[in-house]
Design an enzyme around this catalytic site. Structure first.
Site, PDB file in Angstrom:
ATOM      1  CB  THR A  71      14.976  71.661  33.406  1.00 15.92           C
ATOM      2  OG1 THR A  71      16.147  70.930  33.745  1.00 15.92           O
ATOM      3  CG2 THR A  71      15.194  73.121  33.767  1.00 15.92           C
ATOM      4  CB  THR A 151      17.397  69.369  28.241  1.00 13.66           C
ATOM      5  OG1 THR A 151      18.149  69.719  29.410  1.00 13.66           O
ATOM      6  CG2 THR A 151      16.230  70.321  28.071  1.00 13.66           C
TER       7      THR A 151
END
Length: 379
Positions: A71, A151
């Site tokens: 991300t 993540t």
């Protein structure tokens, strides 16, 4: 990627640190491919790494950023969306250019290892990354490493490195919960803070660390606890080891063995043994255990209810799998607490995904149940 009018007129102040990411006209390489434009390629030797440092500020530490996507390198069409985006859209050069303040605290170079979403990280990528980290840290001209990562599986990669890195130099894994194109993207400050921690002399000897949301956590204890919130990474049971408030503050020490203290050496390993996770639930069957046996798995981590509890069906199936030569580790799906010793190997306080990492590495050294239990108790 083009910036729309709404983004340009109303939100520029919020995403200025990542303007280069969304408007520079340079796109990242295809998913999973190495970036040929970065200063240092994964095939370069340590001598070549030294050459890239020539002419830089020798009063500052040298920090190498290894980018893997996620991300923090993601991009979307809407600056108001934090979930509708594609991970791994931005290359490491753009990440570095977008946070020029890093140059004030370290001599920073970048290298693209892969550019993918973290659910696509494989054992092969883990080995590649771990070997590259060790190669770089063996150089006198690299003082610390920052790894940008998605993540979703960040804690698994971080714990893997915590077990296989053979240096006391800082290794920091960092990510973001909001893509580069989102209002108030958290990537720039997270990356800056990660470089700051990797530059800190006090960070040496603390194993692999995870830095997000102004917190410094040990890879051994931190986990993702929320699907979308920026403060998702927490060390609820054991606590953080430090914090960042302009300066870096370390508050706790790590007692578990890590990095140079572990038995694991991946320098000659080309393939890790297959280990699977099975999730315990009511009315479960035995067929997933049988599937693991048929697939030639070498280990199973059972995410049991409560204190790693097993149903009678699961217990019988696990015994059959054990008889077939598969190592069984009991973990818990609860998220916190120690699984106390009973039958099989106890995961101690490791969650299932980290127990899988440790069992894989344990099986590269031994198949002795007592020795593997010792690893879980000490690492």
């Amino acid at each position: 990627m083009e910036i729309n009018k709404k983004f340009r007129n109303k939100s520029l102040a919020f995403v200025l640190p990542f303007m280069l990411l969304v408007g520079c006209g340079t796109t990242a390489q295809e998913k999973g491919q190495e970036d040929s434009s970065v200063k240092v390629s994964s095939s370069e030797s340590n001598e070549e790494v030294k050459d890239t440092k020539a002419g830089e500020n020798n009063r500052l530490p040298n920090v190498q950023i290894l980018a893997t996507g996620g991300t923090i390198a993601g991009g979307g069409e809407s600056n108001t969306s934090t979930t509708d985006y594609k991970a791994g859209e931005v290359g490491v050069d753009e990440l570095i250019k977008a946070v020029p303040e890093m140059k004030e605290i370290a001599n920073v170079d970048g290298e693209q290892v892969v550019n993918i979403g973290s659910p696509d990280v494989t054992n092969e990528i883990l080995l590649k990354l771990g070997k590259r980290v060790n190669e770089l840290l063996a150089s006198d001209n690299v003082d610390g490493i920052v790894i940008t990562h998605g993540t979703d599986t960040l804690e698994e990669t971080a714990y893997f490195l915590n077990l296989v890195v053979k240096s006391d130099k800082p290794v920091v894994v960092v990510g973001a919960m909001r893509p580069a194109t989102a209002i108030s993207a958290d990537g720039p400050l997270n990356l800056y803070n990660a470089v700051k921690v990797a530059s800190s002399k006090e960070a040496r000897g603390k194993g692999t660390m995870v830095v997000l949301n102004d917190r410094i956590a040990s890879a051994r204890y931190v986990t993702k606890t929320n699907t979308t919130a920026p403060d998702t990474f927490k060390a609820e049971e054991m606590g953080y080891i430090g914090t960042i408030a302009d300066d870096v503050y370390f508050n706790n020490t790590i007692t578990r063995k890590h990095t140079t203290e572990t038995d694991f050496d991946i320098s000659t390993i080309e393939k890790l043994p297959q280990v699977d996770i099975l999730y315990g639930h009511q009315n479960e069957g035995n067929y997933l255990f049988k599937a693991a046996v048929d697939a030639d798995s070498k280990g199973i981590v059972y995410a049991g209810s409560g204190n790693g509890s097993m149903s009678e069906v699961a217990d019988e199936a696990a015994k059959e799998a054990e008889d077939a030569g598969i190592e069984i580790v009991r973990s818990s799906r609860t998220g916190n607490g120690v699984v106390t010793p009973k039958d099989y190997i106890s995961a101690n306080s490791l969650n299932p995904q980290k127990a899988r990492i440790l069992l894989m590495l344990s099986l590269t050294k031994t198949e002795d149940k007592e020795k593997i239990q010792q690893y879980f108790d000490e690492y």
